[in-house]
Design a protein around this motif. Structure first.
Motif, PDB file in Angstrom:
ATOM      1  N   GLY A  83       9.043  16.729  21.768  1.00  0.00           N
ATOM      2  CA  GLY A  83       8.933  15.168  20.918  1.00  0.00           C
ATOM      3  C   GLY A  83      10.224  14.650  20.404  1.00  0.00           C
ATOM      4  N   ALA A  84      11.164  15.623  19.379  1.00  0.00           N
ATOM      5  CA  ALA A  84      11.800  15.117  18.533  1.00  0.00           C
ATOM      6  C   ALA A  84      12.896  15.169  18.649  1.00  0.00           C
ATOM      7  CB  ALA A  84      12.344  16.758  18.033  1.00  0.00           C
ATOM      8  N   GLN A  85      12.916  13.447  17.795  1.00  0.00           N
ATOM      9  CA  GLN A  85      14.344  13.017  18.129  1.00  0.00           C
ATOM     10  C   GLN A  85      15.421  13.545  16.979  1.00  0.00           C
ATOM     11  OE1 GLN A  85      11.495  11.140  16.808  1.00  0.00           O
ATOM     12  NE2 GLN A  85      10.686  10.747  18.921  1.00  0.00           N
ATOM     13  N   GLY A  86      15.514  14.086  16.175  1.00  0.00           N
ATOM     14  CA  GLY A  86      16.367  14.472  16.155  1.00  0.00           C
ATOM     15  C   GLY A  86      16.233  16.113  15.087  1.00  0.00           C
ATOM     16  N   VAL A  87      17.180  17.230  15.466  1.00  0.00           N
ATOM     17  CA  VAL A  87      17.648  18.244  15.193  1.00  0.00           C
ATOM     18  C   VAL A  87      18.660  18.504  14.293  1.00  0.00           C
ATOM     19  CG1 VAL A  87      17.599  20.563  15.947  1.00  0.00           C
ATOM     20  CG2 VAL A  87      16.075  18.826  17.018  1.00  0.00           C
ATOM     21  N   ILE A  88      18.331  19.294  13.264  1.00  0.00           N
ATOM     22  CA  ILE A  88      19.091  20.387  12.015  1.00  0.00           C
ATOM     23  C   ILE A  88      19.533  21.536  12.662  1.00  0.00           C
ATOM     24  CG2 ILE A  88      19.849  19.760   9.766  1.00  0.00           C
ATOM     25  CD1 ILE A  88      18.315  17.478   9.751  1.00  0.00           C
ATOM     26  N   LEU A  89      21.048  21.198  12.817  1.00  0.00           N
ATOM     27  CA  LEU A  89      21.286  23.173  13.441  1.00  0.00           C
ATOM     28  C   LEU A  89      21.846  23.350  11.265  1.00  0.00           C
ATOM     29  CD1 LEU A  89      22.540  21.629  16.754  1.00  0.00           C
ATOM     30  CD2 LEU A  89      21.795  23.835  16.792  1.00  0.00           C
TER      31      LEU A  89
END
Length: 211
Positions: A83-89
């Motif tokens: 459900g995450a709209q954004g992922v910060i790597l």
């Protein structure tokens, strides 16, 4: 939350911070949510914080999940991709292994566990305040981001350089992606895990919310 006068925000977004242990994920989150800095000890399991922002005239509630980088927590954190709209790597520009692990470990996890095919990925090189110790060049970060379709910024949680911009650019890209706005309207939700019932055994650290 939502009352008789309507919701207090237009959208609720779920963002995830991932990367090796010690790259500064928790410090980035603390800087963004409370504008303070602390060289924090490694996260145990999963923690999250809330942040209310206004961007492009829309009121947004961000639920930002800070995941543990240690391998022993991987089976726990995998469920939080849903459900995450954004992922910060996040990687540390002074530690090459944290950069190489992005493609060898973390992007594979995003591909395996993310339930949003249009999920926005942001590549962040942290600790640019230690430029004398840098081993990963900005050009390498740019090339990696282009190869894997990520947004890209370098920043420093310690000096606050580009931290705000990192989250704002990610959220703006989500706002510009119609498929990611479905089911994000400002209604009452289970913020801990919107897609499934809360299981306290499956979420150590979830009770450490700072609202």
């Amino acid at each position: 939350m939502a009352g008789n006068s309507g919701p207090e925000f237009d959208h609720i977004f779920k963002l995830l911070l991932i990367g090796d242990s010690g790259v500064g994920k928790s410090s980035l989150l603390l800087r963004f949510t409370s504008d303070t800095f602390d060289d924090l000890s490694p996260t145990i399991g999963v923690d999250f914080k809330l942040k209310l922002v206004t961007l492009s005239g829309r009121r947004l509630k961000l639920t930002i999940w800070d995941t543990a980088g240690q391998e022993r927590f991987r089976t726990l954190t995998s469920s939080y991709y849903r459900g995450a709209q954004g992922v910060i790597l996040v990687y540390d520009v002074t530690r090459r292994d944290t950069f190489t692990d992005l493609s060898e470990v973390w992007l594979k996890e995003v591909e395996l566990y993310s339930t949003n095919p249009d999920c926005i990925k942001m590549l962040v090189g942290n600790k640019v305040d230690k430029d004398a110790e840098r081993v990963v060049s900005k050009q390498e970060g740019i090339a990696f981001a282009r190869q894997y379709g990520c947004l890209f910024l370098e920043c420093s949680a310690k000096t606050r350089a580009n931290v705000q911009l990192c989250f704002e650019e990610l959220v703006q890209k989500i706002l510009d992606t119609p498929s990611l706005l479905a089911d994000t309207k400002g209604v009452k939700k289970n913020l801990l895990r919107p897609e499934e019932p809360y299981n306290p055994q499956a979420a150590p650290g979830a009770g450490n919310c700072t609202c």
